[in-house]
Design a protein around this motif. Structure first.
Motif, PDB file in Angstrom:
ATOM      1  N   LEU A 139      -0.167   9.292   6.053  1.00 15.63           N
ATOM      2  CA  LEU A 139       0.331  10.288   4.654  1.00 15.63           C
ATOM      3  C   LEU A 139      -0.394  11.484   4.803  1.00 15.63           C
ATOM      4  CD1 LEU A 139       0.840   7.592   1.888  1.00 15.63           C
ATOM      5  CD2 LEU A 139       2.227   8.525   3.508  1.00 15.63           C
ATOM      6  N   ARG A 140      -1.594  11.549   4.922  1.00 15.16           N
ATOM      7  CA  ARG A 140      -2.407  12.792   5.032  1.00 15.16           C
ATOM      8  C   ARG A 140      -1.956  13.681   6.203  1.00 15.16           C
ATOM      9  NH1 ARG A 140      -8.428  11.797   4.643  1.00 15.16           N
ATOM     10  NH2 ARG A 140      -7.710  10.981   2.565  1.00 15.16           N
ATOM     11  N   ASP A 141      -1.775  12.992   7.465  1.00 16.59           N
ATOM     12  CA  ASP A 141      -1.307  13.583   8.722  1.00 16.59           C
ATOM     13  C   ASP A 141       0.453  14.298   8.349  1.00 16.59           C
ATOM     14  OD1 ASP A 141      -1.311  14.198  11.306  1.00 16.59           O
ATOM     15  OD2 ASP A 141      -0.150  12.522  11.825  1.00 16.59           O
ATOM     16  N   MET A 142       1.178  13.779   7.528  1.00 21.14           N
ATOM     17  CA  MET A 142       2.246  14.074   7.324  1.00 21.14           C
ATOM     18  C   MET A 142       2.481  15.185   6.061  1.00 21.14           C
ATOM     19  SD  MET A 142       4.504  12.350   9.327  1.00 21.14           S
ATOM     20  CE  MET A 142       6.000  12.652   8.773  1.00 21.14           C
ATOM     21  N   VAL A 173       9.864   9.003   7.530  1.00 21.91           N
ATOM     22  CA  VAL A 173       9.230   8.920   8.801  1.00 21.91           C
ATOM     23  C   VAL A 173       7.812   8.149   8.617  1.00 21.91           C
ATOM     24  CG1 VAL A 173       8.096  10.357  10.860  1.00 21.91           C
ATOM     25  CG2 VAL A 173      10.218  10.809   9.990  1.00 21.91           C
ATOM     26  N   ALA A 174       7.152   8.564   7.659  1.00 27.16           N
ATOM     27  CA  ALA A 174       5.624   7.949   7.417  1.00 27.16           C
ATOM     28  C   ALA A 174       5.991   6.570   7.151  1.00 27.16           C
ATOM     29  CB  ALA A 174       5.413   8.555   6.164  1.00 27.16           C
ATOM     30  N   VAL A 175       6.667   5.824   6.645  1.00 28.26           N
ATOM     31  CA  VAL A 175       6.927   4.616   6.275  1.00 28.26           C
ATOM     32  C   VAL A 175       7.024   3.984   7.808  1.00 28.26           C
ATOM     33  CG1 VAL A 175       8.345   2.602   5.312  1.00 28.26           C
ATOM     34  CG2 VAL A 175       7.787   4.910   3.700  1.00 28.26           C
ATOM     35  N   GLN A 204      -5.019  -1.504   7.969  1.00 25.53           N
ATOM     36  CA  GLN A 204      -3.873  -0.890   7.570  1.00 25.53           C
ATOM     37  C   GLN A 204      -3.834  -0.049   6.336  1.00 25.53           C
ATOM     38  OE1 GLN A 204      -1.397  -4.477   6.502  1.00 25.53           O
ATOM     39  NE2 GLN A 204      -1.668  -5.498   8.329  1.00 25.53           N
ATOM     40  N   LYS A 205      -4.616  -0.165   5.438  1.00 26.40           N
ATOM     41  CA  LYS A 205      -4.897   0.757   4.525  1.00 26.40           C
ATOM     42  C   LYS A 205      -5.259   1.916   4.919  1.00 26.40           C
ATOM     43  CE  LYS A 205      -5.749  -2.771   0.588  1.00 26.40           C
ATOM     44  NZ  LYS A 205      -6.728  -3.332   0.033  1.00 26.40           N
ATOM     45  N   LYS A 206      -6.306   1.978   5.867  1.00 22.45           N
ATOM     46  CA  LYS A 206      -6.762   3.158   6.335  1.00 22.45           C
ATOM     47  C   LYS A 206      -5.715   3.916   7.136  1.00 22.45           C
ATOM     48  CE  LYS A 206     -11.060   2.142   8.074  1.00 22.45           C
ATOM     49  NZ  LYS A 206     -12.018   2.003   9.535  1.00 22.45           N
ATOM     50  N   LEU A 207      -4.628   3.189   7.962  1.00 23.90           N
ATOM     51  CA  LEU A 207      -3.739   3.790   8.596  1.00 23.90           C
ATOM     52  C   LEU A 207      -2.636   4.586   7.600  1.00 23.90           C
ATOM     53  CD1 LEU A 207      -1.936   3.690  11.564  1.00 23.90           C
ATOM     54  CD2 LEU A 207      -0.624   1.805  10.418  1.00 23.90           C
ATOM     55  N   VAL A 208      -2.347   3.838   6.449  1.00 22.60           N
ATOM     56  CA  VAL A 208      -1.336   4.378   5.632  1.00 22.60           C
ATOM     57  C   VAL A 208      -1.910   5.784   5.057  1.00 22.60           C
ATOM     58  CG1 VAL A 208      -0.579   4.245   3.166  1.00 22.60           C
ATOM     59  CG2 VAL A 208      -0.571   2.338   4.954  1.00 22.60           C
ATOM     60  N   GLU A 264       0.698  -1.571  -0.099  1.00 24.82           N
ATOM     61  CA  GLU A 264      -0.029  -0.023   0.012  1.00 24.82           C
ATOM     62  C   GLU A 264       0.868   1.156  -0.066  1.00 24.82           C
ATOM     63  OE1 GLU A 264      -3.161  -0.303  -0.236  1.00 24.82           O
ATOM     64  OE2 GLU A 264      -3.831   1.692  -0.160  1.00 24.82           O
ATOM     65  N   LEU A 265       1.798   1.113   0.858  1.00 27.17           N
ATOM     66  CA  LEU A 265       2.856   2.567   0.844  1.00 27.17           C
ATOM     67  C   LEU A 265       3.201   2.607  -0.481  1.00 27.17           C
ATOM     68  CD1 LEU A 265       4.331   1.902   4.464  1.00 27.17           C
ATOM     69  CD2 LEU A 265       3.371   3.992   3.433  1.00 27.17           C
ATOM     70  N   GLY A 266       4.092   1.450  -0.926  1.00 29.02           N
ATOM     71  CA  GLY A 266       4.738   1.708  -2.338  1.00 29.02           C
ATOM     72  C   GLY A 266       3.821   2.307  -3.511  1.00 29.02           C
ATOM     73  N   LYS A 267       2.403   1.794  -3.406  1.00 28.82           N
ATOM     74  CA  LYS A 267       1.554   2.389  -4.468  1.00 28.82           C
ATOM     75  C   LYS A 267       1.441   3.726  -4.120  1.00 28.82           C
ATOM     76  CE  LYS A 267      -1.522  -1.193  -4.338  1.00 28.82           C
ATOM     77  NZ  LYS A 267      -2.787  -1.576  -3.829  1.00 28.82           N
ATOM     78  N   LYS A 268       1.084   4.256  -2.980  1.00 30.14           N
ATOM     79  CA  LYS A 268       0.879   5.574  -2.563  1.00 30.14           C
ATOM     80  C   LYS A 268       2.077   6.601  -2.704  1.00 30.14           C
ATOM     81  CE  LYS A 268      -3.515   5.682  -0.829  1.00 30.14           C
ATOM     82  NZ  LYS A 268      -4.172   5.239   0.225  1.00 30.14           N
ATOM     83  N   LEU A 269       3.389   5.985  -2.576  1.00 28.55           N
ATOM     84  CA  LEU A 269       4.621   6.766  -2.540  1.00 28.55           C
ATOM     85  C   LEU A 269       5.292   6.777  -3.798  1.00 28.55           C
ATOM     86  CD1 LEU A 269       5.724   6.113   1.005  1.00 28.55           C
ATOM     87  CD2 LEU A 269       4.654   8.144   0.254  1.00 28.55           C
TER      88      LEU A 269
END
Lengths: 272, 297
Positions: free
Chosen positions: A265-268, A238-240, A257-261, A201-206
């Motif tokens: 990411l929005r938080d940062m 830091v986000a990762v 997990q998806k929600k957390l990501v 999920e992180l990979g996709k978003k980042l």
């Protein structure tokens, strides 16, 4: 693998759960031990669990291992990838910390890719290496030996070697094991059981921000680097790290997990 | 091995680099505390406090002793902090280390020397007997900022604690059991708390409530002891790089805000616990009454 099999210490691994690929020798992961048992038909071998955990097999690589619980203490096992910190160096070895407050592990000065007396890396105290556990010795006080090359090929397989830059995050050893399994390509069909989607999920978003590099050590350390991300490198790192640590601590389901990501990411302020 | 394992170069550099962009590893703002969780045990004065991953248990206990010769009107109050291997593998039981000495000293100065607990109210009979209050601090898990966590836990414990009632009759001291008379709360004069700051990059970046990794990467620390009214009762720049005077002034204001916030949070948990106890107490009473009724029949 259809049904997850939980083993308790001293339980035998049932024959029908072993991979049937006979071209390679069967490899044992941590938590399993081979015992010889004399029986009526000569001696036969039995695989026994030494820890409680979930039996996991990998048909392609012909391995069988035990996915144990998220311990905080790491016990070195041969062939584990670890992130070690150089403590000091002597003539032949770098003395490394695999876990704090345990005996140092030894890493040969020449066990790097293409290293000779003249070209060996000069590592200082506090630098990090991604290494493989070569041997753990026998009995109490035995020395753990690390290496940064594959002795068969002389190459640094799987990104072994010094780690420069980036940041190290601590996770539980169980989480580290899950991350390693999740990243090995032939383990995709196990996703439903292990339910670890945070990395993909992180990979996709980042991806748009330049992606990130990651090295997972079985000793509960994850090294993250995003030198490609330019300005937002620090934030991405830091986000990762936060995503991995929170997934670990709160034992999140894939959906959460998806929600957390998304939330982190929005938080940062990385994605709107 | 009585030292905490050193930070790797990569970690130190990254923490400093991230702070330059005002980013902390857990996504907090520089002036944010980690989530604080306080709960009370079954007995009075038993506090379990979690500040992020730092976990502390405080027990307050009381016993009747003889006052000191030179202070016949004063009771005794002691804070005991012992760091055992339970908290961190870097600590060895029975051997004092720097953090222990430093934290004990800070707590002593902030809580004891500022007279947060009115020791004169602990006197029972002049020169003969007084209460000795003891706060035992146990660190269960350590992830930095032990001083603030212990300070909050001790202050919460002192406010929560009830000592047995004691009276003097014909020159003799009578201590009533908890069942006989309602136990008495301690006399707290004010509620000081410590707020620890760590400085980075030539004191350009100052953060509150550092984790262990941040503490290790810091170049200096600054401890401010302040109460809800804004009286500074302790200020320490113990070691490390010098801090600018303006930083101290600014951060004192931050500390004041934090102390007000934390004291309010503690007060809320205390009231909730007292309300719970009152309910249980009443339930107990009514049960006893019912028992008696049954006996009469």
């Amino acid at each position: 693998m259809s049904v997850p099999l939980v083993l308790l210490p001293s339980d035998e691994v049932p024959q029908d759960h072993l991979p049937t690929n006979n071209s390679n020798p069967l490899r044992l992961g941590p938590g399993l031990r081979i015992l010889s048992q004399p029986s009526s038909k000569g001696s036969s071998h039995v695989l026994t669990a030494t820890q409680a955990g979930l039996l996991t097999t990998d048909a392609k690589r012909n391995t069988v291992s035990l996915l144990s619980f998220p311990n905080r203490r790491y016990i070195p096992t041969v062939n584990d990838f670890v992130i070690a910190q150089i403590h000091h160096s002597s003539v032949d070895f770098f003395h490394c910390m695999v876990t704090p407050h345990t005996a140092h592990a030894l890493l040969g000065q020449l066990s790097f890719e293409g290293a000779s007396k003249k070209t060996r890396p000069m590592l200082k105290q506090g630098e990090l290496v991604y290494a493989r556990v070569q041997s753990v010795g026998v009995g109490a006080g035995a020395e753990v030996e690390l290496t940064c090359v594959n002795p068969a090929t002389g190459k640094a397989d799987g990104g072994l070697g010094p780690l420069t830059g980036g940041m190290v995050f601590d996770v539980s050893t169980g989480m580290a094991a899950r991350l390693i399994r999740a990243s090995s390509s032939s383990a995709e069909h196990n996703d439903a059981i292990e339910g670890l989607v945070v990395l993909s999920e992180l990979g996709k978003k980042l991806e748009s921000l330049g992606g990130f590099e990651i090295a997972v050590g079985r000793n509960g350390k994850v090294w993250v680097d995003c030198s490609n991300a330019a300005e937002s490198a620090v934030k991405v790192t830091v986000a990762v790290g936060r995503c991995l640590q929170e997934t670990d601590q709160q034992n999140l389901h894939p959906h959460d997990q998806k929600k957390l990501v998304t939330k982190i990411l929005r938080d940062m302020k990385l994605v709107s | 091995m009585s030292k905490e394992a050193q930070l790797s170069i990569a970690e130190r550099d990254f923490i400093l680099e991230a702070l330059r962009e005002n980013v902390r590893l857990d996504g907090r703002q520089p002036d944010d505390y980690r989530p604080l969780n306080i709960s009370f045990g079954e007995e009075y004065g038993h506090v379990n406090l979690q500040l992020g991953k730092t976990n502390i248990i405080v027990r307050i206990s009381a016993e009747v002793t003889k006052p000191r010769e030179d202070r016949p009107f004063d009771g005794l109050f002691n804070i005991n902090l012992e760091l055992t291997a339970m908290g961190s593998p870097a600590w060895e039981s029975g051997r004092t280390n720097d953090i222990e000495a430093y934290a004990t000293n800070t707590l002593d100065r902030i809580i004891r020397h500022s007279n947060a607990l009115d020791t004169e109210s602990l006197c029972i009979l002049k020169g003969v007997s007084c209460w000795s209050i003891r706060a035992d601090v146990h660190v269960i898990d350590y992830d930095g900022n032990i001083t603030d966590a212990a300070c909050i836990a001790i202050m919460a414990g002192l406010q929560h604690f009830r000592r047995p009632d004691a009276v003097v009759r014909d020159g003799r001291v009578i201590v009533y059991g908890v069942e006989q008379r309602v136990p008495v709360a301690l006399n707290i004069t004010h509620k000081p708390l410590s707020v620890t700051f760590h400085t980075f990059n030539d004191s350009k970046h100052v953060i509150v409530d550092a984790t262990l990794k941040e503490e290790q990467a810091a170049e200096g620390d600054l401890v401010i002891g302040i109460n809800s009214a804004g009286d500074v009762c302790y200020l320490s720049k113990y070691a490390g790089a010098p801090a600018d005077a303006m930083v101290i002034v600014k951060k004192t204001n931050v500390a004041w805000e934090k102390v007000k916030e934390i004291n309010a949070a503690v007060e809320k948990v205390l009231q909730a616990d007292l309300a719970k106890r009152a309910k249980i107490g009443m339930a107990d009473e009514s049960r006893a009454e019912n028992d008696r009724l049954v006996q009469i029949e």
